[in-house]
Design a protein around this motif. Structure first.
Motif, PDB file in Angstrom:
ATOM      1  N   SER A   1       5.968  13.281   1.593  1.00 42.31           N
ATOM      2  CA  SER A   1       4.586  12.991   1.241  1.00 42.31           C
ATOM      3  C   SER A   1       4.522  12.007   0.076  1.00 42.31           C
ATOM      4  O   SER A   1       5.501  11.762  -0.625  1.00 42.31           O
ATOM      5  N   LEU A   2       3.341  11.482  -0.139  1.00 44.41           N
ATOM      6  CA  LEU A   2       3.107  10.501  -1.195  1.00 44.41           C
ATOM      7  C   LEU A   2       3.423  11.081  -2.574  1.00 44.41           C
ATOM      8  O   LEU A   2       3.959  10.384  -3.432  1.00 44.41           O
ATOM      9  N   GLN A   3       3.129  12.348  -2.779  1.00 44.87           N
ATOM     10  CA  GLN A   3       3.376  12.968  -4.085  1.00 44.87           C
ATOM     11  C   GLN A   3       4.874  13.082  -4.388  1.00 44.87           C
ATOM     12  O   GLN A   3       5.284  13.098  -5.535  1.00 44.87           O
ATOM     13  N   LYS A   4       5.700  13.188  -3.349  1.00 40.17           N
ATOM     14  CA  LYS A   4       7.128  13.377  -3.552  1.00 40.17           C
ATOM     15  C   LYS A   4       7.889  12.056  -3.670  1.00 40.17           C
ATOM     16  O   LYS A   4       9.085  12.062  -3.929  1.00 40.17           O
ATOM     17  N   LEU A   5       7.177  10.927  -3.485  1.00 42.13           N
ATOM     18  CA  LEU A   5       7.840   9.620  -3.595  1.00 42.13           C
ATOM     19  C   LEU A   5       8.195   9.325  -5.043  1.00 42.13           C
ATOM     20  O   LEU A   5       7.408   9.603  -5.957  1.00 42.13           O
TER      21      LEU A   5
ATOM     22  N   GLN B   1       9.547   3.789  -5.343  1.00 37.47           N
ATOM     23  CA  GLN B   1       9.480   3.670  -3.885  1.00 37.47           C
ATOM     24  C   GLN B   1       8.059   3.446  -3.373  1.00 37.47           C
ATOM     25  O   GLN B   1       7.878   3.114  -2.210  1.00 37.47           O
ATOM     26  N   VAL B   2       7.071   3.626  -4.232  1.00 39.69           N
ATOM     27  CA  VAL B   2       5.677   3.559  -3.791  1.00 39.69           C
ATOM     28  C   VAL B   2       5.336   2.191  -3.202  1.00 39.69           C
ATOM     29  O   VAL B   2       4.801   2.096  -2.085  1.00 39.69           O
ATOM     30  N   ASP B   3       5.611   1.125  -3.926  1.00 36.94           N
ATOM     31  CA  ASP B   3       5.253  -0.215  -3.443  1.00 36.94           C
ATOM     32  C   ASP B   3       5.979  -0.571  -2.148  1.00 36.94           C
ATOM     33  O   ASP B   3       5.381  -1.123  -1.221  1.00 36.94           O
TER      34      ASP B   3
ATOM     35  N   ARG C   1       4.260  -1.296   1.568  1.00 36.91           N
ATOM     36  CA  ARG C   1       4.519  -2.499   2.384  1.00 36.91           C
ATOM     37  C   ARG C   1       4.994  -2.114   3.784  1.00 36.91           C
ATOM     38  O   ARG C   1       4.569  -2.702   4.766  1.00 36.91           O
ATOM     39  N   GLN C   2       5.857  -1.122   3.856  1.00 36.08           N
ATOM     40  CA  GLN C   2       6.345  -0.670   5.160  1.00 36.08           C
ATOM     41  C   GLN C   2       5.204  -0.084   5.996  1.00 36.08           C
ATOM     42  O   GLN C   2       5.113  -0.328   7.194  1.00 36.08           O
ATOM     43  N   ALA C   3       4.337   0.674   5.349  1.00 37.21           N
ATOM     44  CA  ALA C   3       3.192   1.258   6.059  1.00 37.21           C
ATOM     45  C   ALA C   3       2.276   0.161   6.591  1.00 37.21           C
ATOM     46  O   ALA C   3       1.842   0.197   7.757  1.00 37.21           O
ATOM     47  N   TYR C   4       1.980  -0.818   5.738  1.00 33.19           N
ATOM     48  CA  TYR C   4       1.108  -1.918   6.157  1.00 33.19           C
ATOM     49  C   TYR C   4       1.734  -2.699   7.310  1.00 33.19           C
ATOM     50  O   TYR C   4       1.067  -3.016   8.292  1.00 33.19           O
ATOM     51  N   SER C   5       3.012  -3.035   7.180  1.00 33.89           N
ATOM     52  CA  SER C   5       3.645  -3.842   8.225  1.00 33.89           C
ATOM     53  C   SER C   5       3.830  -3.059   9.521  1.00 33.89           C
ATOM     54  O   SER C   5       3.856  -3.632  10.600  1.00 33.89           O
ATOM     55  N   THR C   6       3.920  -1.747   9.433  1.00 34.49           N
ATOM     56  CA  THR C   6       4.071  -0.927  10.631  1.00 34.49           C
ATOM     57  C   THR C   6       2.737  -0.668  11.318  1.00 34.49           C
ATOM     58  O   THR C   6       2.608  -0.827  12.529  1.00 34.49           O
ATOM     59  N   PHE C   7       1.736  -0.288  10.536  1.00 31.87           N
ATOM     60  CA  PHE C   7       0.478   0.150  11.134  1.00 31.87           C
ATOM     61  C   PHE C   7      -0.578  -0.946  11.270  1.00 31.87           C
ATOM     62  O   PHE C   7      -1.471  -0.818  12.109  1.00 31.87           O
ATOM     63  N   ALA C   8      -0.507  -2.006  10.494  1.00 33.49           N
ATOM     64  CA  ALA C   8      -1.514  -3.076  10.602  1.00 33.49           C
ATOM     65  C   ALA C   8      -1.559  -3.671  12.012  1.00 33.49           C
ATOM     66  O   ALA C   8      -2.651  -3.810  12.581  1.00 33.49           O
TER      67      ALA C   8
END
Length: 166
Positions: free
Chosen positions: A2-6, A10-12, A16-23
């Motif tokens: 989860s986001l809290q455990k990052l 690693q957040v940025d 970027r990975q989320a944007y490039s995967t889901f966009a």
């Protein structure tokens, strides 16, 4: 994870990975939805707008131009996929583009052609032919009413040109 455990570092990268995967998935879904609801003409307008937006964007990255090219490639391929999707709504045909050659826009001329067609076909069981069809294999010579109307139109144009010149 989860986001809290990052880990903060690693957040940025995860973003970027989320944007490039889901966009691309989101854009594809939206394009298909737009094509289904509005039709492919609207989809073409959106595609042009997105490309202008990408080309005009200020990107502060070393490979900004390459990134723009890849993004435009993504937009074009996504829109094509949406256009080709079986659920895409067909655009209403522009009837004005189907107007028969030689057919006038002028209501008086159309009325004249109709009257002539009625006179030429009386008495007959067939409906009057206002606009003649072309015969395959070559262009059709204008005859009868069409020829008279063409000559009248040319004469009126010559008269107007003389009046404008004089």
């Amino acid at each position: 994870m989860s986001l809290q455990k990052l880990h903060p570092e690693q957040v940025d990268e995860t973003r970027r990975q989320a944007y490039s995967t889901f966009a691309p998935v989101l854009v594809s879904f939206l394009a298909k939805r737009l094509a289904r609801c509005q039709g492919t003409k609207e989809l073409g307008d959106v595609e042009k707008s997105l490309i202008r937006l990408i080309e005009g964007s200020e990107v502060d990255e070393p490979q900004a131009e390459a990134m723009k090219e890849f993004t435009i490639e993504l937009v074009v391929s996504t829109m094509k996929e949406a256009r080709d999707h079986p659920d895409s709504k067909s655009d209403v045909e522009a009837v004005g583009e189907r107007r028969a050659e030689g057919r006038s826009e002028n209501p008086d001329t159309l009325e004249e052609q109709l009257q002539s067609g009625l006179e030429d076909s009386f008495p007959a069981s067939d409906p009057p032919a206002v606009v003649s069809t072309s015969i395959s294999g070559g262009s059709k010579d204008l005859v009868g009413t069409d020829e008279v109307l063409r000559r009248k139109k040319e004469a009126a144009q010559r008269k107007q040109e003389k009046a404008d010149a004089g």
